[in-house]
Write a protein that holds these residues in place. Structure first.
Motif, PDB file in Angstrom:
ATOM      1  N   PRO A 107       0.902  -1.287   0.096  1.00  0.00           N
ATOM      2  CA  PRO A 107      -0.009  -0.124  -0.189  1.00  0.00           C
ATOM      3  C   PRO A 107       0.915   1.439   0.149  1.00  0.00           C
ATOM      4  O   PRO A 107       1.926   1.251   0.447  1.00  0.00           O
ATOM      5  N   ASP A 158      -5.518   7.060   0.158  1.00  0.00           N
ATOM      6  CA  ASP A 158      -4.875   5.855  -0.431  1.00  0.00           C
ATOM      7  C   ASP A 158      -4.513   6.057  -1.924  1.00  0.00           C
ATOM      8  O   ASP A 158      -5.545   6.443  -2.760  1.00  0.00           O
ATOM      9  N   ASN A 160      -1.404   1.788   4.336  1.00  0.00           N
ATOM     10  CA  ASN A 160      -2.700   1.524   3.931  1.00  0.00           C
ATOM     11  C   ASN A 160      -3.481   2.609   4.622  1.00  0.00           C
ATOM     12  O   ASN A 160      -3.282   3.675   5.434  1.00  0.00           O
ATOM     13  N   GLN A 161      -4.907   2.778   4.120  1.00  0.00           N
ATOM     14  CA  GLN A 161      -5.675   4.048   4.423  1.00  0.00           C
ATOM     15  C   GLN A 161      -5.744   4.019   6.019  1.00  0.00           C
ATOM     16  O   GLN A 161      -5.919   4.902   6.592  1.00  0.00           O
ATOM     17  N   SER A 197      -4.216   4.793  -5.604  1.00  0.00           N
ATOM     18  CA  SER A 197      -4.696   3.729  -6.182  1.00  0.00           C
ATOM     19  C   SER A 197      -4.714   3.953  -7.905  1.00  0.00           C
ATOM     20  O   SER A 197      -5.504   3.564  -8.781  1.00  0.00           O
ATOM     21  N   THR A 198      -3.764   4.914  -8.130  1.00  0.00           N
ATOM     22  CA  THR A 198      -3.387   5.111  -9.501  1.00  0.00           C
ATOM     23  C   THR A 198      -1.695   4.995  -9.778  1.00  0.00           C
ATOM     24  O   THR A 198      -1.161   5.040  -8.892  1.00  0.00           O
TER      25      THR A 198
END
Length: 301
Positions: free
Chosen positions: A174, A267, A234-235, A269-270
Motif C-alpha cells: 500500500p 490511498d 494503507n488507508q 490507487s493510480t
C-alpha cells in the motif's frame, strides 16, 4: 502483515492433525526402548527450522504471487519433515507404503516451489535495488530542497512519487499521500509580514519532520501546502498517522487566530504521480473551511 496471512497461519495445524491421525491409524506406537533419541533430536530440529522459515515468510512478506510460492513450498517441506518426525514414534507394517510416500513426495515438490519463489524474490529485490539506487543518484545530483524549510520541493516529490508508484506496483504494497494546507496564510502574511509567515512555515515543517518515519518523505507542495509520502501504509494506518499529527500539531503555537490547518490522507490507487496528487488535492479542497484556529480535518481518500 499477519492479517494478510491469517489463513496461512492456521493451515499447518489441521494438516498436522490429519497426519498424526493417519499415522496412528495405520501404525502402532514404538516401545520407549525402541526409540532412537539422536534421530528424534535431529529430525525435531529440522522440523523446527522449517517452521521458522514458514514463520519468517508470513511475518515479512506481503500478500502476492511470490509469497504464495514461498509459503506453499515451505509448507510442503514442513509437512514432510513432520511425518518424518512422527515416523520415529510409530512403526508401520511392511505392506503399508502410503506413509512412506507421504514422507518422500512433498519434500522435492516443496523444494521446487520454494526455489521458484526464491527466484521471484530475487527478481523483486533487484527491482527494489534499482529504485533505491536511482533515488540516491537523484538526490546526490540534485539538491532539491526548499530554501526556507529545508524539506524537499515539488520537483523531488514528483520524481520520488513516480519511483514509489513503480515500487508499489512491483511489491503490491500500500501507498498513501497526506496533504496539509494552512488556511488564510496569504492574509496572515499581508497583515503580519512575510518574516512572520516564514517563521511559522519553518516551525511547522520541523514539527512534521519529527513525526515522520524513516521511510516517509515530507515535501513542500506549494507556499501554504505540504505533502507527506507514506510508503507501505494503507488507508487505516494513514488515518492513525493523521490523528497522531493532529494531536502533535495542537502544541504548535498559534501565531494568529486566522491561521488553521487542514489535513487529508488518501490511498494511492493510480499509477500516475500527477493524478495521485490531483486526487489528494481534490480531497483537501473538498473540506469545509474551519471555524476555529488551528483546527484539523481528516478525510478518507
Amino acid at each position: 502483515m499477519w492479517r494478510q496471512h491469517l489463513l496461512k497461519i492456521m493451515l499447518p495445524l489441521p494438516l498436522f492433525c490429519v497426519g498424526l491421525m493417519l499415522a496412528l491409524s495405520l501404525g502402532v506406537s514404538k516401545l520407549p526402548s525402541k526409540l532412537d533419541w539422536f534421530d528424534i533430536l535431529g529430525e525435531g530440529i529440522v522440523l523446527l527450522v522449517a517452521l521458522l522459515w514458514l514463520t519468517l515468510i508470513i511475518s515479512s512478506r506481503p500478500a502476492g504471487r511470490v509469497t504464495e510460492w514461498l509459503y506453499y513450498g515451505s509448507l510442503l517441506l514442513v509437512c514432510s519433515f513432520f511425518l518424518d518426525f512422527i515416523d520415529e514414534f510409530v512403526r508401520y507394517p511392511d505392506h503399508i507404503r502410503i506413509m512412506s510416500w507421504l514422507e518422500s513426495l512433498p519434500a522435492p515438490i516443496g523444494m521446487l516451489l520454494l526455489t521458484y519463489g526464491l527466484v521471484g524474490w530475487h527478481r523483486e529485490q533487484r527491482i527494489i535495488n534499482r529504485q533505491l539506487q536511482g533515488r540516491e543518484r537523484f538526490l546526490r545530483d540534485h539538491r532539491l530542497l526548499d530554501p526556507l524549510t529545508q524539506v524537499y520541493g515539488l520537483e523531488y516529490l514528483y520524481a520520488v512519487l513516480m519511483r514509489d508508484l513503480e515500487l508499489h506496483q512491483a511489491k503490491q504494497q500500500p501507498l498513501c499521500l497526506a496533504m496539509l494546507n494552512i488556511q488564510q496564510f496569504a492574509a496572515f502574511n499581508r497583515r503580519y509580514g512575510v518574516a512572520a509567515g516564514d517563521a511559522y512555515l519553518v516551525a511547522l515543517s520541523e514539527q512534521l519532520c519529527s513525526q515522520l518515519r524513516a521511510s516517509d518523505i515530507l515535501c513542500r507542495y506549494a507556499g501554504d501546502r505540504f505533502v507527506m509520502l507514506l510508503a507501505n501504509t494503507n488507508q487505516q494506518q494513514a488515518e492513525i498517522f493523521v490523528q497522531h499529527v493532529q494531536q502533535h500539531l495542537a502544541n504548535l503555537p498559534a501565531l494568529h487566530e486566522t491561521l488553521a490547518l487542514d489535513i487529508v490522507a488518501c490511498d494511492v490507487s493510480t499509477l500516475s504521480a500527477m493524478e495521485a496528487l490531483r486526487q489528494t488535492e481534490h480531497a483537501l479542497n473538498s473540506l469545509k473551511s474551519p471555524r476555529y484556529p488551528l483546527t484539523m480535518h481528516m478525510a478518507q481518500g
